[in-house]
Design an enzyme around this catalytic site. Structure first.
Site, mmCIF file in Angstrom:
data_model
loop_
_atom_site.group_PDB
_atom_site.id
_atom_site.type_symbol
_atom_site.label_atom_id
_atom_site.label_comp_id
_atom_site.label_asym_id
_atom_site.label_seq_id
_atom_site.Cartn_x
_atom_site.Cartn_y
_atom_site.Cartn_z
ATOM 1 N N GLY A 1 0.652 -1.261 -0.115
ATOM 2 C CA GLY A 1 0.262 0.079 -0.036
ATOM 3 C C GLY A 1 0.856 1.425 0.050
ATOM 4 N N VAL B 1 1.120 -4.959 3.350
ATOM 5 C CA VAL B 1 0.153 -5.669 4.067
ATOM 6 C C VAL B 1 0.479 -6.944 4.050
ATOM 7 C CG1 VAL B 1 -2.304 -5.608 4.164
ATOM 8 C CG2 VAL B 1 -1.311 -3.675 3.135
ATOM 9 N N ASP C 1 -7.023 9.040 -1.494
ATOM 10 C CA ASP C 1 -6.387 8.211 -2.074
ATOM 11 C C ASP C 1 -7.486 6.941 -2.452
ATOM 12 O OD1 ASP C 1 -4.252 6.934 -3.279
ATOM 13 O OD2 ASP C 1 -3.171 6.023 -1.579
#
Ligand SMILES: *[C@@H]1O[C@H](CO)[C@@H](O)[C@H](O)[C@H]1NC(C)=O
Ligand SMILES: *[C@@H]1O[C@H](CO)[C@@H](O)[C@H](O)[C@H]1NC(C)=O
Ligand SMILES: *[C@@H]1O[C@H](CO)[C@@H](O)[C@H](O)[C@H]1NC(C)=O
Ligand SMILES: *[C@@H]1O[C@H](CO)[C@@H](O)[C@H](O)[C@H]1NC(C)=O
Ligand SMILES: *[C@@H]1O[C@H](CO)[C@@H](O)[C@H](O)[C@H]1NC(C)=O
Ligand SMILES: *[C@@H]1O[C@H](CO)[C@@H](O)[C@H](O)[C@H]1NC(C)=O
Ligand SMILES: *[C@@H]1O[C@H](CO)[C@@H](O)[C@H](O)[C@H]1NC(C)=O
Ligand SMILES: *[C@@H]1O[C@H](CO)[C@@H](O)[C@H](O)[C@H]1NC(C)=O
Ligand SMILES: *[C@@H]1O[C@H](CO)[C@@H](O)[C@H](O)[C@H]1NC(C)=O
Ligand SMILES: *[C@@H]1O[C@H](CO)[C@@H](O)[C@H](O)[C@H]1NC(C)=O
Ligand SMILES: *[C@@H]1O[C@H](CO)[C@@H](O)[C@H](O)[C@H]1NC(C)=O
Length: 662
Positions: free
Chosen positions: A507, A512, A622
Site C-alpha cells: 500500500g 500489507v 487516495d
C-alpha cells in the site's frame, strides 16, 4: 405447394390430440374449455396455468406455476376446495372464470358480478397474472394479482390502508402439500412509517424495520430500488402499496413458505433448482420481541438478550433462567417523572447511543433534520427514545420499546435511548471490568515502564501503550474497550514472521500481510512505513477515532500494535481481494453489471458516510480501485481511509508538502 398441406396436416393432428396437450395460446375465450390435462403458457413462457397435485397427494388444484419449475406454484384458485379426481374443467361462464368438477358443480369462480352485457376472456400475462377482461375494451374485471396466495411476484402489490385497516398480503400454504389457508400471513403495515411483517395467526412474528425510501432499515444486505426494484407508494386514499417493479435477468422468487419464513430464491438454470439467497426470520433475534420490552437482542452476545442501558430485568430470576418474556424496566426516574420538589429536578436527561440497530416497533415520525431530533425528544415527557434516518426524518418512541435488535454492522440505524442524568456517568459493567483489567496489567507493567524510562528518557512524549492509557485515565476520555492491542510477537506469529509469501500487497503507507491469529481468525496486517512523523500519542488518538468509524462499506480496523519502533494496523481480512484485480485483468470475468452497480453504489455510500455522516468527516485522498476491497459476498469496503489524517498531520493546515495518493 407442400407447405399449406403440411400446415393443414399439423392442424389436424393438433386437433386430434387436443385432449391433453398444452394449448398454443395464453387466452381462455368463451369457446375454449380447459381440461385437467391441458395447460396454457404465458406468451414469453415464464408461467403456466393448469391443474396440479402437490407433492404427495392426489388432490387436484387449478394453479399457476413457473414454466421452468412446475413444482413451484405461485397461485392457486381452489385453495380450500380440492378436486378429488381429474374431471375438473375451466371455462368462461357468465362472464367469469369458472372451475367446475365432473358433475358441473362450481368449485371456484372469479366471482365478478356485473349487469352489463359483455363478452369476457381470461389471459395469463407474462407477469404470472391471470386477468379476466372485457374482450372488446380490454378493461380488467378481475386479476389473480389482487388475490395473492404465498408468492410475491413483480408488478404485484401488497397493501395496507391505515384509515380503514384493510390489508392485502400473502398467506402461506397450510403445509407443503396443502395449499389451503395457512397460519402465516405477510404484508406491509403502515402506522406512519411502512414496514413489512410476518404474522402468525395475526401475531407479529418478524418485522423488517422502517422503510426509508430505499431499503428496509432492519434487513441486512438490501440494495435500493434501482437494483432489486422494491418500492413503496401511497395512493390517494392513503393506501400504502409495496411492490417489486421488475425482475432482473436472473429469475428470482419471493414467497412465504408454509413454516412462516419469507424466502427469496434464485433460479439456477444449470442445477435446475432454486438457490435460497435470503430468508426471514434468520436467527433467534429476528423473531419479534424475542427479549421482551426495553431489551436488546444481539445474536453475537451470550446470552442474546440484554436490557437497554438504564433498564434492568423486570424479574431477575426469570431473566437469569432465560425466560425473557417480561423484559426490562427502567432503573431510575427520568427528569419529568421526578417530583417538582426533588432536589435534582433541573438535571437534564441524556441519551445512550446504540449503533446498527433495528429500531423498535410503534414509532412516531416527524420530518426534521438530524440535530433537531434530540431536542424534540427531550422536550416531550413521553418520549423514551429517538432515531434519525435521512430518508425518514426523526423517529420517536413512547410507551414501550419493543423488538430492538442489534446487527453486526450490516444494517440498522443509530438509536438513542433516553436515560436519567444519574445513569449517564455510571460506567458500563463491561468498561469497569476492562478498566480494572487494564489497571491490573498496568501495575504489573509499572516496573517494566520504569526500567524502560530509566534507559530511554530522552523526551517526554508518550511512547508506549501503557503510558498512553495512563494519559487517558487522567483525562476524561475512556479507554476504547473495543480496540484490542496486539503484541508484535502475536502478529509476527500470525504472519509467519512477515513472510513474503503472506504479503498481500504494497500500500501507499507500507506493506500489507495476511495473518491468521491463534484463534483462527484471518486478519490483514498493515505495517506502516516509518515515514509518519507522529508521536505515539497522536497516532493512537487517530487510530482510536478511526476505529470508531463503522460502516458496512468501510474496512473494519480491528486493532493496532506499536512496538519495536514499528506501527501496525490490524484490519479485517476480505476474501475477494481488491477491485483492481478484477477491473484490470481481462481474464477475470466475474463482475457482471449487477455486481458492478452494487459496488459503485456501495462505494458511494461509504464515501457519504466518511464525508458527511461520520463524526470525523474524513477525506480519503487516495481512493482508487486497489483501495476497494471485496468480501465474499462481493460487498465492497473502502480501505486505507484515515491514513491522510495519520500521515498528513493537522487538518487545519490548508496545504501539505506531500503529494498524496491519486
Ligand atoms: C377462441 O380461441 C380459439 C383458439 O385460440 C379460436 O380458434 C377461437 O376462434 C376463439 N373463439 C372466439 C369466440 O374468439
Ligand atoms: C416430494 O417429497 C419427497 C419427500 O418429501 C421428496 O423427496 C421429493 O423430492 C419431492 N418431490 C418433488 C418433485 O418435490
Ligand atoms: C407450456 O408449459 C408446459 C410446462 O409447464 C410445457 O410442458 C408445455 O410444453 C408448454 N406449452 C407450450 C405450447 O409451450
Ligand atoms: C369426489 O367428489 C364428488 C363431489 O365433489 C363426489 O360426488 C365423489 O363421490 C367424490 N369421489 C371420490 C372418489 O371420492
Ligand atoms: C362472491 O363472493 C361473495 C363473498 O365471498 C359471496 O358471498 C358470494 O356468494 C359469491 N358469489 C358467487 C356467485 O360465488
Ligand atoms: C359476444 O360475442 C358474440 C359471439 O361472438 C356476439 O354475437 C355478441 O354480440 C358479443 N356480445 C357483446 C356484448 O359484445
Ligand atoms: C397452525 O396452527 C394450528 C393451531 O394453532 C397448529 O396446530 C398448527 O400446527 C399450525 N401449523 C403450523 C404449520 O405451524
Ligand atoms: C446455486 O448454488 C450452487 C451451489 O451452492 C452454486 O454452484 C450455483 O452457482 C448457484 N447458482 C446460482 C444461480 O447462484
Ligand atoms: C416466562 O415468564 C412468563 C411471565 O412471567 C410466564 O407466563 C411463562 O410461562 C414463562 N415461560 C416459561 C417457558 O417458563
Ligand atoms: C414533595 O413534597 C411533598 C410535601 O413535602 C411530599 O408529600 C411529596 O412526597 C414530595 N414529592 C416527591 C416526589 O418527593
Ligand atoms: C409527545 O410525544 C407523543 C408521542 O410521541 C405525542 O403523541 C405527543 O403529541 C407529543 N407531545 C408534544 C407536546 O409534542
Amino acid at each position: 405447394m407442400l407447405k399449406p398441406f403440411l400446415h393443414f396436416l399439423i392442424t389436424i393432428i393438433f386437433m386430434l390430440y387436443r385432449n391433453g396437450v398444452s394449448l398454443e395460446t395464453d387466452t381462455i375465450n368463451s369457446t375454449l374449455v380447459l381440461k385437467d390435462s391441458d395447460t396454457i403458457n404465458s406468451s414469453d413462457k415464464q408461467f403456466t396455468l393448469g391443474f396440479f397435485s402437490p407433492n404427495g397427494t392426489t388432490n387436484r388444484y387449478l394453479g399457476i406455476w413457473y414454466y421452468v419449475s412446475p413444482s413451484s406454484v405461485t397461485w392457486v384458485a381452489n385453495r380450500d376446495h380440492p378436486l378429488n379426481d381429474t374431471s375438473g374443467t375451466v371455462s368462461i361462464s357468465s362472464k367469469n372464470i369458472v372451475l367446475m368438477n365432473g358433475n358441473r358443480e362450481i368449485i371456484w369462480s372469479s366471482n365478478v358480478s356485473s349487469s352489463i352485457q359483455m363478452n369476457t376472456t381470461a389471459q395469463l400475462l407474462n407477469s404470472g397474472n391471470l386477468v379476466l377482461k372485457v374482450t372488446s375494451s380490454g378493461s380488467i374485471l378481475w386479476e389473480s394479482h389482487n388475490h395473492p396466495v404465498d408468492s410475491f411476484l413483480p408488478t404485484m402489490r401488497v397493501s395496507h390502508n391505515p384509515r380503514t385497516n384493510e390489508k392485502l398480503g400473502l398467506n402461506s400454504w397450510r403445509s407443503f402439500q396443502d395449499p389451503g389457508h395457512g397460519n402465516f400471513t405477510s404484508g406491509v403495515y403502515s402506522a406512519g412509517v411502512p414496514q413489512i411483517y410476518i404474522w402468525d395467526k395475526g401475531v407479529p412474528r418478524w418485522r423488517s424495520g422502517p422503510w426509508n425510501g430505499q431499503v428496509f432499515t432492519g434487513v441486512t444486505n438490501m440494495y435500493t430500488v434501482y437494483v432489486n426494484g422494491f418500492s413503496m407508494a401511497t395512493g390517494e386514499d392513503g393506501t400504502v402499496y409495496f411492490s417489486r417493479s421488475f425482475q432482473d435477468k436472473f429469475l428470482s422468487r419471493n414467497f412465504l413458505d408454509s413454516d412462516g419464513f419469507l424466502v427469496e430464491a434464485l433460479w439456477d438454470g444449470v442445477q435446475k433448482d432454486w438457490n435460497v439467497t435470503w430468508t426471514a426470520p434468520r436467527d433467534q433475534c429476528d423473531y419479534y420481541n424475542k427479549c421482551g420490552p426495553f431489551s436488546l437482542c444481539y445474536s453475537k452476545d451470550r446470552p442474546i438478550c440484554s436490557c437497554l442501558r438504564g433498564y434492568e430485568p423486570m424479574n431477575t430470576l426469570e431473566w437469569g433462567s432465560g425466560n425473557w418474556s417480561s423484559g426490562c424496566v427502567r432503573r431510575t426516574k427520568l427528569q419529568c417523572e421526578r417530583g417538582n420538589n426533588a432536589t435534582d429536578k433541573n438535571k437534564e436527561d441524556g441519551f445512550s447511543r446504540l449503533t446498527f440497530v433495528k429500531v423498535p416497533d410503534f414509532m412516531h415520525w416527524s420530518s426534521g433534520v438530524e440535530n433537531e431530533c434530540r431536542g424534540l425528544c427531550l422536550r416531550n415527557c413521553s418520549c423514551l427514545a429517538y432515531a434519525y434516518d435521512a430518508g425518514i426524518g426523526c423517529m420517536f418512541w413512547s410507551g414501550t420499546l419493543i423488538d430492538v435488535q442489534k446487527f453486526n454492522g450490516d444494517a440498522g440505524a443509530d438509536f438513542y435511548v433516553r436515560i436519567a442524568y444519574s445513569e449517564l456517568d455510571k460506567e458500563d459493567h463491561k468498561v469497569v471490568v476492562i478498566v480494572s483489567a487494564i489497571a491490573g496489567s498496568f501495575v504489573a507493567s509499572v516496573c517494566l515502564i520504569l526500567s524502560w524510562w530509566a534507559c530511554k528518557r530522552r523526551d517526554k512524549r508518550v511512547t508506549t501503550y501503557e503510558e498512553w492509557v495512563k494519559g487517558l485515565s487522567d483525562s476524561s476520555e475512556t479507554v476504547p474497550s473495543d480496540l484490542p492491542w496486539y503484541s508484535f510477537e502475536v502478529l509476527a506469529n500470525a504472519t509467519n514472521n512477515f513472510n513474503v509469501a503472506n504479503k498481500l500487497g504494497m500500500g501507499g503507507f507500507g506493506p500489507v500481510y495476511k495473518g491468521k491469529l491463534a484463534n483462527g481468525k484471518e486478519v490483514a496486517v498493515k505495517r506502516l512505513s516509518a515515514a509518519s512523523g507522529q508521536g505515539l500519542e497522536e497516532f493512537m488518538n487517530e487510530v482510536v477515532l478511526i476505529s470508531k468509524l463503522q460502516h458496512r462499506n468501510l474496512v473494519r480496523l480491528l486493532g493496532c500494535c506499536v512496538e519495536k519502533g514499528e506501527k501496525m494496523l490490524i484490519y479485517e481480512y476480505l476474501h475477494n481481494r481488491s477491485l483492481d484485480a478484477y477491473l484490470f485483468d481481462r481474464t477475470q470475468d466475474v463482475l457482471d453489471w449487477k455486481k458492478r452497480f452494487n459496488i459503485i453504489e456501495a462505494i458511494g455510500r461509504g464515501l457519504l458516510y466518511l464525508h458527511r455522516d461520520s463524526r470525523l468527516r474524513i477525506i480519503h485522498r487516495d481512493l482508487k480501485p486497489s483501495n476497494i476491497l471485496l468480501d465474499e459476498d462481493w460487498i465492497p469496503k473502502i480501505s486505507d481511509f484515515g491514513m491522510a489524517r495519520i500521515f498528513g498531520g493537522n487538518q487545519d493546515q490548508a496545504n501539505t508538502r506531500r503529494v498524496v495518493g491519486t
